[in-house]
Design an enzyme around this catalytic site. Structure first.
Site, PDB file in Angstrom:
ATOM      1  CB  SER A  91      -7.170 -25.674 -15.549  1.00  0.00           C
ATOM      2  OG  SER A  91      -6.245 -27.256 -15.922  1.00  0.00           O
TER       3      SER A  91
ATOM      4  CE1 TYR B  67      -2.775 -22.433 -15.551  1.00  0.00           C
ATOM      5  CE2 TYR B  67      -3.181 -24.852 -15.230  1.00  0.00           C
ATOM      6  CZ  TYR B  67      -3.121 -24.030 -16.080  1.00  0.00           C
ATOM      7  OH  TYR B  67      -4.180 -23.739 -16.612  1.00  0.00           O
TER       8      TYR B  67
END
Length: 241
Positions: A143, A157
Protein backbone atom coordinates in the site's frame (compact mmCIF):
# COMPACT_ATOMS: atom_id res chain seq x y z
CA UNK A 1 -1.69 -15.96 -42.05
CA UNK A 2 0.06 -18.68 -40.13
CA UNK A 3 -2.12 -20.32 -37.50
CA UNK A 4 -0.60 -20.96 -34.08
CA UNK A 5 -1.60 -24.01 -32.10
CA UNK A 6 -3.25 -23.26 -28.74
CA UNK A 7 -1.12 -23.62 -25.66
CA UNK A 8 -1.62 -27.06 -24.10
CA UNK A 9 -3.50 -26.72 -20.80
CA UNK A 10 -0.65 -28.37 -18.91
CA UNK A 11 1.70 -25.60 -20.04
CA UNK A 12 -0.49 -22.81 -18.70
CA UNK A 13 1.03 -21.16 -15.64
CA UNK A 14 -0.71 -21.44 -12.28
CA UNK A 15 -1.15 -18.58 -9.81
CA UNK A 16 -2.48 -18.62 -6.28
CA UNK A 17 -4.50 -15.54 -5.25
CA UNK A 18 -5.43 -15.02 -1.61
CA UNK A 19 -8.50 -13.08 -0.58
CA UNK A 20 -10.13 -13.47 -4.00
CA UNK A 21 -13.68 -13.49 -2.68
CA UNK A 22 -14.33 -9.85 -3.43
CA UNK A 23 -12.80 -6.52 -4.35
CA UNK A 24 -9.23 -6.40 -5.52
CA UNK A 25 -8.52 -10.11 -5.13
CA UNK A 26 -11.57 -11.01 -7.21
CA UNK A 27 -10.51 -8.55 -9.91
CA UNK A 28 -7.02 -10.07 -10.00
CA UNK A 29 -8.40 -13.59 -10.33
CA UNK A 30 -10.74 -12.51 -13.12
CA UNK A 31 -7.91 -10.74 -14.96
CA UNK A 32 -5.64 -13.76 -14.81
CA UNK A 33 -8.37 -16.18 -15.86
CA UNK A 34 -9.24 -13.93 -18.81
CA UNK A 35 -5.64 -14.07 -20.03
CA UNK A 36 -4.96 -17.79 -19.96
CA UNK A 37 -3.78 -18.35 -16.42
CA UNK A 38 -4.96 -21.21 -14.29
CA UNK A 39 -5.88 -19.88 -10.88
CA UNK A 40 -6.21 -21.28 -7.38
CA UNK A 41 -8.08 -18.95 -5.06
CA UNK A 42 -7.79 -19.05 -1.30
CA UNK A 43 -11.01 -17.80 0.29
CA UNK A 44 -13.13 -18.41 3.37
CA UNK A 45 -16.31 -18.89 1.31
CA UNK A 46 -17.19 -19.98 -2.26
CA UNK A 47 -17.06 -17.24 -4.90
CA UNK A 48 -20.21 -17.29 -7.07
CA UNK A 49 -18.79 -14.60 -9.38
CA UNK A 50 -16.29 -17.17 -10.67
CA UNK A 51 -18.74 -20.06 -11.01
CA UNK A 52 -18.55 -20.03 -14.82
CA UNK A 53 -14.94 -21.23 -14.76
CA UNK A 54 -14.45 -24.99 -14.78
CA UNK A 55 -11.94 -27.07 -12.83
CA UNK A 56 -9.44 -27.01 -15.68
CA UNK A 57 -8.94 -23.29 -15.05
CA UNK A 58 -10.07 -22.61 -11.49
CA UNK A 59 -9.61 -24.36 -8.16
CA UNK A 60 -10.69 -23.07 -4.76
CA UNK A 61 -9.43 -23.97 -1.31
CA UNK A 62 -10.49 -22.77 2.10
CA UNK A 63 -7.99 -20.21 3.34
CA UNK A 64 -7.94 -18.09 6.47
CA UNK A 65 -4.85 -16.00 7.17
CA UNK A 66 -5.31 -16.63 10.89
CA UNK A 67 -5.26 -20.40 10.38
CA UNK A 68 -1.81 -21.71 9.46
CA UNK A 69 -3.21 -25.17 8.73
CA UNK A 70 -5.40 -23.71 5.99
CA UNK A 71 -2.27 -22.36 4.28
CA UNK A 72 -0.70 -25.82 4.16
CA UNK A 73 -3.94 -27.36 2.93
CA UNK A 74 -4.39 -24.76 0.20
CA UNK A 75 -0.92 -25.29 -1.24
CA UNK A 76 -1.28 -29.07 -1.17
CA UNK A 77 -4.69 -28.96 -2.86
CA UNK A 78 -3.56 -26.50 -5.55
CA UNK A 79 -0.43 -28.50 -6.34
CA UNK A 80 -2.40 -31.76 -6.52
CA UNK A 81 -5.04 -30.18 -8.75
CA UNK A 82 -2.79 -28.42 -11.26
CA UNK A 83 0.53 -30.22 -10.90
CA UNK A 84 2.52 -27.00 -10.64
CA UNK A 85 2.53 -23.56 -9.00
CA UNK A 86 4.24 -20.64 -10.71
CA UNK A 87 3.15 -17.59 -8.74
CA UNK A 88 1.34 -16.30 -5.72
CA UNK A 89 -0.44 -12.99 -5.20
CA UNK A 90 -0.61 -12.11 -1.52
CA UNK A 91 -3.76 -10.03 -1.59
CA UNK A 92 -5.59 -10.97 1.62
CA UNK A 93 -5.34 -8.20 4.18
CA UNK A 94 -7.23 -6.17 6.74
CA UNK A 95 -7.57 -2.47 7.45
CA UNK A 96 -7.41 -0.69 10.78
CA UNK A 97 -8.16 2.95 11.51
CA UNK A 98 -6.46 2.89 14.91
CA UNK A 99 -3.50 5.08 15.67
CA UNK A 100 -0.29 3.81 17.21
CA UNK A 101 -1.43 5.36 20.52
CA UNK A 102 -4.98 3.99 20.61
CA UNK A 103 -4.46 0.49 19.21
CA UNK A 104 -4.54 -2.49 21.52
CA UNK A 105 -1.90 -5.18 21.54
CA UNK A 106 -4.51 -7.59 20.18
CA UNK A 107 -5.22 -5.33 17.20
CA UNK A 108 -1.51 -4.99 16.46
CA UNK A 109 -1.09 -8.76 16.59
CA UNK A 110 -4.12 -9.30 14.31
CA UNK A 111 -2.85 -6.92 11.63
CA UNK A 112 0.64 -8.36 11.65
CA UNK A 113 -0.66 -11.92 11.57
CA UNK A 114 -2.85 -11.31 8.52
CA UNK A 115 -0.90 -8.69 6.59
CA UNK A 116 2.64 -10.01 7.19
CA UNK A 117 3.02 -13.38 8.90
CA UNK A 118 0.62 -15.33 6.70
CA UNK A 119 2.20 -14.16 3.41
CA UNK A 120 5.63 -15.00 4.83
CA UNK A 121 4.53 -18.51 5.79
CA UNK A 122 2.82 -19.13 2.47
CA UNK A 123 5.87 -18.03 0.51
CA UNK A 124 8.12 -20.24 2.59
CA UNK A 125 5.96 -23.30 1.90
CA UNK A 126 5.58 -22.44 -1.80
CA UNK A 127 9.28 -21.93 -2.41
CA UNK A 128 10.06 -25.43 -3.79
CA UNK A 129 7.31 -25.02 -6.40
CA UNK A 130 8.56 -21.56 -7.39
CA UNK A 131 12.07 -22.95 -7.74
CA UNK A 132 10.77 -25.52 -10.22
CA UNK A 133 8.85 -22.93 -12.24
CA UNK A 134 10.46 -21.40 -15.33
CA UNK A 135 9.21 -17.99 -14.19
CA UNK A 136 8.54 -18.07 -10.45
CA UNK A 137 6.85 -14.92 -9.15
CA UNK A 138 5.58 -13.45 -5.90
CA UNK A 139 3.40 -10.34 -5.68
CA UNK A 140 2.75 -8.66 -2.35
CA UNK A 141 -0.16 -6.23 -2.23
CA UNK A 142 1.33 -3.57 0.00
CA UNK A 143 0.00 0.00 0.00
CA UNK A 144 1.08 3.59 -0.26
CA UNK A 145 0.51 3.47 3.50
CA UNK A 146 3.59 1.26 3.53
CA UNK A 147 5.66 4.10 2.09
CA UNK A 148 4.44 7.05 4.15
CA UNK A 149 2.21 7.93 7.11
CA UNK A 150 -0.16 10.81 6.48
CA UNK A 151 -2.32 10.93 9.63
CA UNK A 152 -2.69 9.40 13.09
CA UNK A 153 -5.72 7.41 11.96
CA UNK A 154 -4.50 4.31 10.23
CA UNK A 155 -0.93 4.65 11.47
CA UNK A 156 -1.17 1.15 12.92
CA UNK A 157 -2.21 -0.13 9.48
CA UNK A 158 0.78 1.70 8.04
CA UNK A 159 3.10 -0.25 10.34
CA UNK A 160 1.76 -3.52 8.96
CA UNK A 161 2.12 -2.34 5.38
CA UNK A 162 5.66 -1.05 5.98
CA UNK A 163 6.40 -4.57 7.20
CA UNK A 164 4.67 -6.09 4.16
CA UNK A 165 6.82 -3.93 1.90
CA UNK A 166 9.95 -5.08 3.72
CA UNK A 167 8.73 -8.66 3.36
CA UNK A 168 8.49 -8.20 -0.40
CA UNK A 169 12.04 -6.88 -0.59
CA UNK A 170 13.24 -9.73 1.59
CA UNK A 171 11.59 -12.28 -0.70
CA UNK A 172 13.09 -10.53 -3.72
CA UNK A 173 16.60 -10.91 -2.33
CA UNK A 174 16.01 -14.52 -1.28
CA UNK A 175 14.93 -15.31 -4.83
CA UNK A 176 17.98 -13.85 -6.52
CA UNK A 177 19.90 -17.09 -7.05
CA UNK A 178 16.83 -18.90 -8.39
CA UNK A 179 15.61 -15.92 -10.44
CA UNK A 180 12.35 -15.90 -8.51
CA UNK A 181 11.10 -12.33 -8.73
CA UNK A 182 9.01 -10.51 -6.14
CA UNK A 183 7.19 -7.22 -6.59
CA UNK A 184 5.30 -5.09 -4.09
CA UNK A 185 2.28 -3.30 -5.52
CA UNK A 186 1.57 -0.18 -3.45
CA UNK A 187 -1.82 1.33 -4.29
CA UNK A 188 -3.46 4.32 -2.73
CA UNK A 189 -7.24 4.43 -2.56
CA UNK A 190 -8.91 1.71 -4.66
CA UNK A 191 -12.65 1.49 -5.26
CA UNK A 192 -13.35 -1.50 -2.99
CA UNK A 193 -15.16 -1.88 0.32
CA UNK A 194 -12.03 -0.56 2.04
CA UNK A 195 -12.89 2.82 0.49
CA UNK A 196 -16.43 2.93 1.88
CA UNK A 197 -15.58 5.93 4.05
CA UNK A 198 -14.19 7.99 1.16
CA UNK A 199 -16.15 11.07 0.09
CA UNK A 200 -18.32 10.47 -3.02
CA UNK A 201 -16.50 13.09 -5.13
CA UNK A 202 -13.18 11.39 -4.36
CA UNK A 203 -14.51 7.88 -4.86
CA UNK A 204 -15.54 8.79 -8.40
CA UNK A 205 -11.87 9.38 -9.23
CA UNK A 206 -9.90 6.78 -7.29
CA UNK A 207 -8.18 3.77 -8.85
CA UNK A 208 -10.34 0.87 -9.98
CA UNK A 209 -9.68 -2.77 -9.05
CA UNK A 210 -9.22 -3.57 -12.74
CA UNK A 211 -6.38 -1.01 -12.92
CA UNK A 212 -4.43 -2.78 -10.20
CA UNK A 213 -5.30 -6.22 -11.59
CA UNK A 214 -3.74 -5.23 -14.92
CA UNK A 215 -0.53 -4.25 -13.14
CA UNK A 216 -0.44 -7.53 -11.24
CA UNK A 217 -0.81 -9.58 -14.43
CA UNK A 218 1.84 -7.49 -16.17
CA UNK A 219 4.32 -8.14 -13.36
CA UNK A 220 3.56 -11.86 -13.31
CA UNK A 221 4.14 -12.14 -17.06
CA UNK A 222 7.41 -10.24 -17.17
CA UNK A 223 10.50 -12.37 -17.77
CA UNK A 224 13.03 -12.76 -14.97
CA UNK A 225 15.29 -10.33 -16.83
CA UNK A 226 12.89 -7.53 -15.80
CA UNK A 227 12.90 -7.50 -12.02
CA UNK A 228 10.55 -4.84 -10.60
CA UNK A 229 10.91 -4.20 -6.88
CA UNK A 230 7.82 -2.11 -6.25
CA UNK A 231 5.11 -0.15 -8.04
CA UNK A 232 3.49 2.78 -6.22
CA UNK A 233 0.06 3.70 -7.65
CA UNK A 234 -2.11 6.67 -6.80
CA UNK A 235 -5.32 8.10 -8.19
CA UNK A 236 -3.73 11.57 -8.09
CA UNK A 237 -0.33 13.20 -8.47
CA UNK A 238 1.43 13.10 -5.13
CA UNK A 239 4.40 15.27 -4.19
CA UNK A 240 6.17 12.23 -2.75
CA UNK A 241 5.51 8.68 -1.73
Amino acid sequence: MRQHSPTPPSAQPVALVSGAGRGLGLAIAQELLAHGWRVSIGTRQPVPQLADHGPAQLQRSRFDALDADSETGWIAEAAAHFGRIDAIVHNAGVLSTDSVLTASDAEFDRLMAINVKSPMRLTRQLWPYLQQSPNGKVVVMASLAGKRVRAPEGSLYAISKHAALALAHGIRHCGGADRIRCTAICPGFVDTDMADGVLPEMRAQISQPADIATLVRTVLELPASASVAEIPVSWQVESQY
